[in-house]
Scaffold this active site. Structure first.
Site, PDB file in Angstrom:
ATOM      1  N   THR A 155      60.009  46.281 148.510  1.00 55.30           N
ATOM      2  CA  THR A 155      58.935  46.253 149.481  1.00 55.30           C
ATOM      3  C   THR A 155      59.214  45.001 150.286  1.00 55.30           C
ATOM      4  O   THR A 155      59.871  44.090 149.790  1.00 55.30           O
ATOM      5  CB  THR A 155      57.572  46.143 148.751  1.00 55.30           C
ATOM      6  OG1 THR A 155      57.403  47.287 147.923  1.00 55.30           O
ATOM      7  CG2 THR A 155      56.413  46.052 149.715  1.00 55.30           C
ATOM      8  N   ARG A 183      52.997  60.228 146.905  1.00 50.75           N
ATOM      9  CA  ARG A 183      52.520  59.192 145.997  1.00 50.75           C
ATOM     10  C   ARG A 183      52.118  57.959 146.819  1.00 50.75           C
ATOM     11  O   ARG A 183      52.768  57.587 147.776  1.00 50.75           O
ATOM     12  CB  ARG A 183      53.634  58.837 145.013  1.00 50.75           C
ATOM     13  CG  ARG A 183      53.399  57.575 144.178  1.00 50.75           C
ATOM     14  CD  ARG A 183      54.297  56.451 144.640  1.00 50.75           C
ATOM     15  NE  ARG A 183      54.184  55.251 143.821  1.00 50.75           N
ATOM     16  CZ  ARG A 183      54.718  54.095 144.162  1.00 50.75           C
ATOM     17  NH1 ARG A 183      55.406  53.970 145.282  1.00 50.75           N
ATOM     18  NH2 ARG A 183      54.560  53.032 143.366  1.00 50.75           N
ATOM     19  N   VAL A 184      51.005  57.342 146.461  1.00 47.64           N
ATOM     20  CA  VAL A 184      50.485  56.193 147.199  1.00 47.64           C
ATOM     21  C   VAL A 184      50.883  54.913 146.466  1.00 47.64           C
ATOM     22  O   VAL A 184      50.635  54.769 145.264  1.00 47.64           O
ATOM     23  CB  VAL A 184      48.949  56.264 147.340  1.00 47.64           C
ATOM     24  CG1 VAL A 184      48.408  55.004 148.012  1.00 47.64           C
ATOM     25  CG2 VAL A 184      48.560  57.507 148.143  1.00 47.64           C
ATOM     26  N   ASP A 186      51.000  50.486 146.380  1.00 50.52           N
ATOM     27  CA  ASP A 186      50.023  49.411 146.583  1.00 50.52           C
ATOM     28  C   ASP A 186      50.059  48.825 147.982  1.00 50.52           C
ATOM     29  O   ASP A 186      49.116  48.147 148.400  1.00 50.52           O
ATOM     30  CB  ASP A 186      50.289  48.285 145.583  1.00 50.52           C
ATOM     31  CG  ASP A 186      51.625  47.596 145.873  1.00 50.52           C
ATOM     32  OD1 ASP A 186      51.632  46.462 146.382  1.00 50.52           O
ATOM     33  OD2 ASP A 186      52.668  48.223 145.611  1.00 50.52           O
ATOM     34  N   THR A 204      54.996  42.801 145.749  1.00 50.01           N
ATOM     35  CA  THR A 204      56.071  43.769 145.590  1.00 50.01           C
ATOM     36  C   THR A 204      56.227  44.064 144.103  1.00 50.01           C
ATOM     37  O   THR A 204      55.733  43.307 143.268  1.00 50.01           O
ATOM     38  CB  THR A 204      57.392  43.256 146.184  1.00 50.01           C
ATOM     39  OG1 THR A 204      58.390  44.279 146.085  1.00 50.01           O
ATOM     40  CG2 THR A 204      57.898  42.015 145.455  1.00 50.01           C
ATOM     41  N   GLY A 205      56.889  45.164 143.778  1.00 46.42           N
ATOM     42  CA  GLY A 205      57.074  45.533 142.385  1.00 46.42           C
ATOM     43  C   GLY A 205      56.685  46.982 142.156  1.00 46.42           C
ATOM     44  O   GLY A 205      56.848  47.827 143.041  1.00 46.42           O
ATOM     45  N   VAL A 206      56.162  47.297 140.996  1.00 52.04           N
ATOM     46  CA  VAL A 206      55.706  48.642 140.680  1.00 52.04           C
ATOM     47  C   VAL A 206      54.278  48.799 141.201  1.00 52.04           C
ATOM     48  O   VAL A 206      53.352  48.132 140.721  1.00 52.04           O
ATOM     49  CB  VAL A 206      55.759  48.909 139.164  1.00 52.04           C
ATOM     50  CG1 VAL A 206      55.167  50.281 138.842  1.00 52.04           C
ATOM     51  CG2 VAL A 206      57.209  48.828 138.672  1.00 52.04           C
ATOM     52  N   GLY A 207      54.105  49.683 142.180  1.00 48.96           N
ATOM     53  CA  GLY A 207      52.814  49.803 142.836  1.00 48.96           C
ATOM     54  C   GLY A 207      51.671  50.095 141.901  1.00 48.96           C
ATOM     55  O   GLY A 207      50.568  49.551 142.042  1.00 48.96           O
TER      56      GLY A 207
END
Length: 280
Positions: A155, A183-184, A186, A204-207
């Site tokens: 991200t 898929r949504v 963050d 950033t990372g796993v939403g």
């Protein structure tokens, strides 16, 4: 005046020095351009300008070169928040555009400021954002080979503090790759991108982990309540450990405190106030 940016996580940096150097150079150049822009523009304008530069660079998973969802399409999400007015705007899963952060900026004055899917795309077309295919040859090859892209957590984001003391944040993503269509993440929510007059955070990372931790808004709320930016981040990341949350953040407080941290190795970032700093 201060600015900090991130280009997400990437695994290849630990083994591929060429890729690592390319990202260091790109982030250094973009943050310097962003700081120069900040000298004559507001925090909001600077965040949009800088995130668009990140979206236009194929090294990062936002805009051009974004990862492809499981049905073969790229869907982009981005959001913008003005800490002075506390107005948030964004687009979720918009297709066939070049710079979703600029659409988010266009939405900022509207009452309906977060649009998804066809509604976001129709708004873009009505406001003269032209058709653009963000799929690169590399991403197409990865998709066709059905590579596991879970480790390419990418991200992009920017937080800026302008000469008037105003803070703004912007975050943009192309998703995680091969996800369920629509898929949504963050990035277009206050969990991943949040600012007020006290602080601004881009994640950033796993939403799903970032949303579960309500990370950006939680950190900014803690700074508002009197925490230092570092302490607010550190406490919030301690809470992520309960479910092994995978995240990284960049932030600026109204006291001029710059901070970045991550829960897993490692986020790529760069900042500029008096001096340039880049991840190593």
């Amino acid at each position: 005046m201060k600015i900090i940016i991130h280009g997400g996580f990437f695994s290849e940096s630990s083994t591929n020095q060429e890729t690592k150097k390319a990202k260091q150079d790109a982030l250094a150049e973009i943050v310097k351009l962003g700081y120069a822009y900040l000298e004559t523009h507001s925090a909001v304008e600077t965040v949009v300008y800088t995130v668009a530069l990140l979206e236009d660079n194929e090294l990062f998973n936002a805009g051009i070169g974004s990862q492809i969802q499981s049905d073969g399409k790229v869907r982009l999400s981005a959001s913008l928040m003005d800490g002075k007015t506390e107005r948030f705007s964004g687009v979720i899963n918009v297709e066939d555009v070049k710079n979703p952060i600029e659409i988010a900026q266009h939405l900022l004055p509207y009452d309906d400021r977060v649009l998804s899917g066809d509604g976001a795309q129709n708004f873009a077309r009505k406001n003269n954002f032209e058709y653009f295919n963000p799929i690169t040859v590399q991403r197409q090859n990865e998709y066709e080979a059905k590579l596991n892209q879970q480790n390419n957590l990418g991200t992009v984001g920017c937080v800026a503090l302008d000469a008037d003391g105003n803070i703004a944040t912007g975050t943009s993503t192309g998703g995680k790759g091969f996800e369920i269509p629509c898929r949504v993440s963050d990035s277009a929510t206050v969990a991943g991108n949040y600012a007020n007059q006290f602080a601004g955070i881009s994640c950033t990372g796993v939403g799903e982990d970032i949303v579960s931790g309500s990370l950006a808004s939680k950190i900014v709320t803690r700074v508002t309540d009197g925490f230092s930016l570092k302490d607010a981040c550190d406490k919030s990341f301690t809470e992520l450990k309960a479910f092994d949350g995978f995240a990284g953040v960049i932030g600026i407080s109204n006291q001029g405190e710059l901070y970045h941290c991550d829960s897993h190795p490692y986020m790529v970032w760069a900042s500029f106030d008096v001096n340039l700093q880049v991840f190593s």
